[in-house]
Design a protein around this motif. Structure first.
Motif, short mmCIF file in Angstrom:
data_model
loop_
_atom_site.label_atom_id
_atom_site.label_comp_id
_atom_site.label_asym_id
_atom_site.label_seq_id
_atom_site.Cartn_x
_atom_site.Cartn_y
_atom_site.Cartn_z
N THR A 68 0.81 -1.27 -0.09
CA THR A 68 0.07 0.02 0.10
C THR A 68 0.81 1.21 0.11
OG1 THR A 68 -1.84 -1.06 1.24
CG2 THR A 68 -2.03 1.15 1.13
N ARG A 69 2.01 1.22 0.82
CA ARG A 69 2.82 2.50 0.66
C ARG A 69 3.55 2.63 -0.37
NH1 ARG A 69 5.83 1.06 6.30
NH2 ARG A 69 4.27 1.95 7.97
N ASN A 70 3.96 1.35 -1.25
CA ASN A 70 4.32 1.47 -2.51
C ASN A 70 3.21 2.07 -3.64
OD1 ASN A 70 6.76 0.38 -1.82
ND2 ASN A 70 6.43 -1.55 -2.45
N ARG A 71 2.20 1.69 -3.42
CA ARG A 71 1.01 2.40 -4.36
C ARG A 71 0.79 3.70 -4.05
NH1 ARG A 71 -2.72 -1.42 -6.03
NH2 ARG A 71 -3.76 0.37 -7.25
N ILE A 72 0.86 4.16 -2.85
CA ILE A 72 0.64 5.43 -2.39
C ILE A 72 1.78 6.36 -3.02
CG2 ILE A 72 0.92 7.17 -0.60
CD1 ILE A 72 -0.67 4.98 1.20
N GLN A 73 2.96 6.18 -2.88
CA GLN A 73 4.29 6.60 -3.39
C GLN A 73 3.88 6.70 -4.97
OE1 GLN A 73 7.92 4.61 -2.61
NE2 GLN A 73 7.72 5.18 -0.32
#
Length: 104
Positions: free
Chosen positions: A79-84
């Motif tokens: 999820t953090r990767n997708r947010i970035q």
């Protein structure tokens, strides 16, 4: 006196657009060959945990706990990767190069 405040409305609008985009992200991760699935949205709210019935064994609760922990960790990272990616797409700034911005 406060030149940055002149574009405050534009900044607020961009933040609201970003928040709406992030809410539209859903990440689902399966671990243990599909035994446990965990879903999270772009606001990093947990949407659900699914556990396959065959994994539920009262004599091996530790395995189930490990699978749930692994699933939560992996879905949070993804999820953090997708947010970035979404922030980079909307702002043109590669936020992956900003240290500790998305570290938990």
């Amino acid at each position: 006196m406060f030149p940055l405040l002149g574009n405050f409305g534009g900044i607020i609008s961009q933040v609201q657009n970003l928040q709406a985009s992030l809410k539209g992200i859903t990440v689902e991760i399966s671990v243990g060959e599909g035994a446990v699935s965990v879903a999270m949205d772009g606001s990093q709210h947990l949407l659900g945990v699914k556990i396959a019935p065959e994994v539920i064994n009262t004599e091996d609760i530790a395995r189930l706990e490990d699978l749930v922990t692994e699933g939560l960790s992996k879905v949070q990272t993804e999820t953090r990767n997708r947010i970035q990616q979404e922030i980079s797409k909307l702002t043109g700034i590669n936020v992956a190069n900003l240290p500790n911005l998305f570290q938990g």
